[in-house]
Design a protein around this motif. Structure first.
Motif, mmCIF file in Angstrom:
data_model
loop_
_atom_site.group_PDB
_atom_site.id
_atom_site.type_symbol
_atom_site.label_atom_id
_atom_site.label_comp_id
_atom_site.label_asym_id
_atom_site.label_seq_id
_atom_site.Cartn_x
_atom_site.Cartn_y
_atom_site.Cartn_z
ATOM 1 N N ALA A 127 57.095 44.238 31.772
ATOM 2 C CA ALA A 127 56.446 45.555 31.901
ATOM 3 C C ALA A 127 56.183 46.163 30.529
ATOM 4 C CB ALA A 127 57.307 46.497 32.744
ATOM 5 N N GLY A 128 57.055 45.914 29.579
ATOM 6 C CA GLY A 128 56.864 46.413 28.219
ATOM 7 C C GLY A 128 55.693 45.734 27.531
ATOM 8 N N LYS A 129 55.511 44.449 27.808
ATOM 9 C CA LYS A 129 54.371 43.722 27.243
ATOM 10 C C LYS A 129 53.057 44.279 27.806
ATOM 11 C CE LYS A 129 56.983 39.412 26.708
ATOM 12 N NZ LYS A 129 56.841 38.925 25.357
ATOM 13 N N VAL A 130 53.031 44.537 29.109
ATOM 14 C CA VAL A 130 51.839 45.119 29.730
ATOM 15 C C VAL A 130 51.562 46.494 29.124
ATOM 16 C CG1 VAL A 130 50.799 45.960 31.890
ATOM 17 C CG2 VAL A 130 52.142 43.833 31.891
ATOM 18 N N GLU A 135 53.870 63.717 23.266
ATOM 19 C CA GLU A 135 54.431 63.770 24.623
ATOM 20 C C GLU A 135 54.854 62.372 25.075
ATOM 21 O OE1 GLU A 135 52.945 64.638 29.193
ATOM 22 O OE2 GLU A 135 51.629 65.168 27.527
ATOM 23 N N ALA A 136 56.131 62.220 25.415
ATOM 24 C CA ALA A 136 56.644 60.925 25.891
ATOM 25 C C ALA A 136 56.059 60.628 27.270
ATOM 26 C CB ALA A 136 58.158 60.959 25.953
ATOM 27 N N THR A 137 55.698 59.351 27.487
ATOM 28 C CA THR A 137 55.144 58.946 28.779
ATOM 29 C C THR A 137 56.122 58.075 29.560
ATOM 30 O OG1 THR A 137 54.015 57.104 27.682
ATOM 31 C CG2 THR A 137 52.725 59.117 28.069
ATOM 32 N N VAL A 138 56.799 57.162 28.859
ATOM 33 C CA VAL A 138 57.729 56.260 29.547
ATOM 34 C C VAL A 138 58.579 55.516 28.517
ATOM 35 C CG1 VAL A 138 56.123 54.287 29.609
ATOM 36 C CG2 VAL A 138 57.839 54.520 31.411
ATOM 37 N N TRP A 139 59.768 55.120 28.943
ATOM 38 C CA TRP A 139 60.625 54.219 28.163
ATOM 39 C C TRP A 139 60.623 52.885 28.884
ATOM 40 C CZ3 TRP A 139 63.737 54.680 23.798
ATOM 41 C CH2 TRP A 139 63.850 55.953 23.240
ATOM 42 N N ILE A 140 60.389 51.802 28.177
ATOM 43 C CA ILE A 140 60.491 50.456 28.750
ATOM 44 C C ILE A 140 61.244 49.596 27.750
ATOM 45 C CG2 ILE A 140 59.287 48.439 29.665
ATOM 46 C CD1 ILE A 140 56.902 50.262 30.263
ATOM 47 N N GLY A 141 62.362 49.056 28.169
ATOM 48 C CA GLY A 141 63.182 48.266 27.248
ATOM 49 C C GLY A 141 63.590 49.128 26.070
#
Length: 198
Positions: free
Chosen positions: A99-102, A186-192
């Motif tokens: 998901a982080g790569k995407v 603005e933060a959108t998401v944390w992945i890994g």
């Protein structure tokens, strides 16, 4: 006095709408549909997903007519662009979940589609501001290493989902980054280990 206020409001709204339209026009082009073309053939020709092509044209039906005009992003994504994206994703998101790569690939596409950044994949990847590249792998040369299969797949998925998501334009690893500028966004998401922002 009330009339003057009304004129000012109308003028302001007109200028605002003109500004929005000129940004949209600058970021898009058109395709004249030919007999026998489908959303799929047009999407393939321009390196887009069918869903993205339909969404930017506000279409839900599969019906197309010869002579119809479709809005397209100003740039399409070539095989060379996909390869460059995959190499950047591989270098930037090594050890990160799929998901982080995407999400990293999506940041590249979002930048291409944004008026704030260059309007091509190559322009975004190799963007240099005041002697500093936007992406560390370009600076340190790891962009030149072959992409892994997972990164190539992530690029294809990001293209399929183009125009969806949280509009992330930035990402970084807070544990290794020396700049905290992105914290102002603005933060959108944390992945890994990556924090994404717009």
């Amino acid at each position: 006095m009330k009339m003057l206020k009304k004129v000012m409001v109308v003028a302001t709204l007109s200028l605002s709408l003109f500004g929005l339209n000129s940004q949209t026009d600058a970021a898009t082009t058109t395709h004249l549909v030919k007999s026998g073309e489908t959303y799929w053939t047009i999407a393939q020709k321009y390196g887009l997903s069918v869903n993205y092509l339909k969404s930017i044209n506000n279409k839900s039906s599969n019906a197309l007519y010869s002579g119809q005009k479709l809005v397209l992003p100003r740039t399409s994504i070539t095989a060379a662009d996909k390869e460059l994206m995959a190499r950047l994703v591989s270098a930037e998101a090594k050890g990160e979940p799929y998901a982080g790569k995407v999400a990293v690939a999506t940041v590249i596409l979002n930048r291409v589609d944004s008026v704030e950044f260059p309007n091509s994949v190559k322009g975004v990847v190799y963007q240099n501001v005041n002697g500093h590249y936007a992406f560390t792998p370009v600076q340190n040369g790891t962009i030149n290493q072959a992409a892994d299969a997972g990164s190539k797949k992530a690029v294809e998925e990001a293209l399929t989902l183009r125009g969806k998501g949280n509009g992330s334009l930035y990402f970084y690893n807070p544990k290794t980054s020396t700049s905290r500028w992105v914290d102002s966004r603005e933060a959108t998401v944390w992945i890994g280990k990556h924090k994404f922002a717009r």
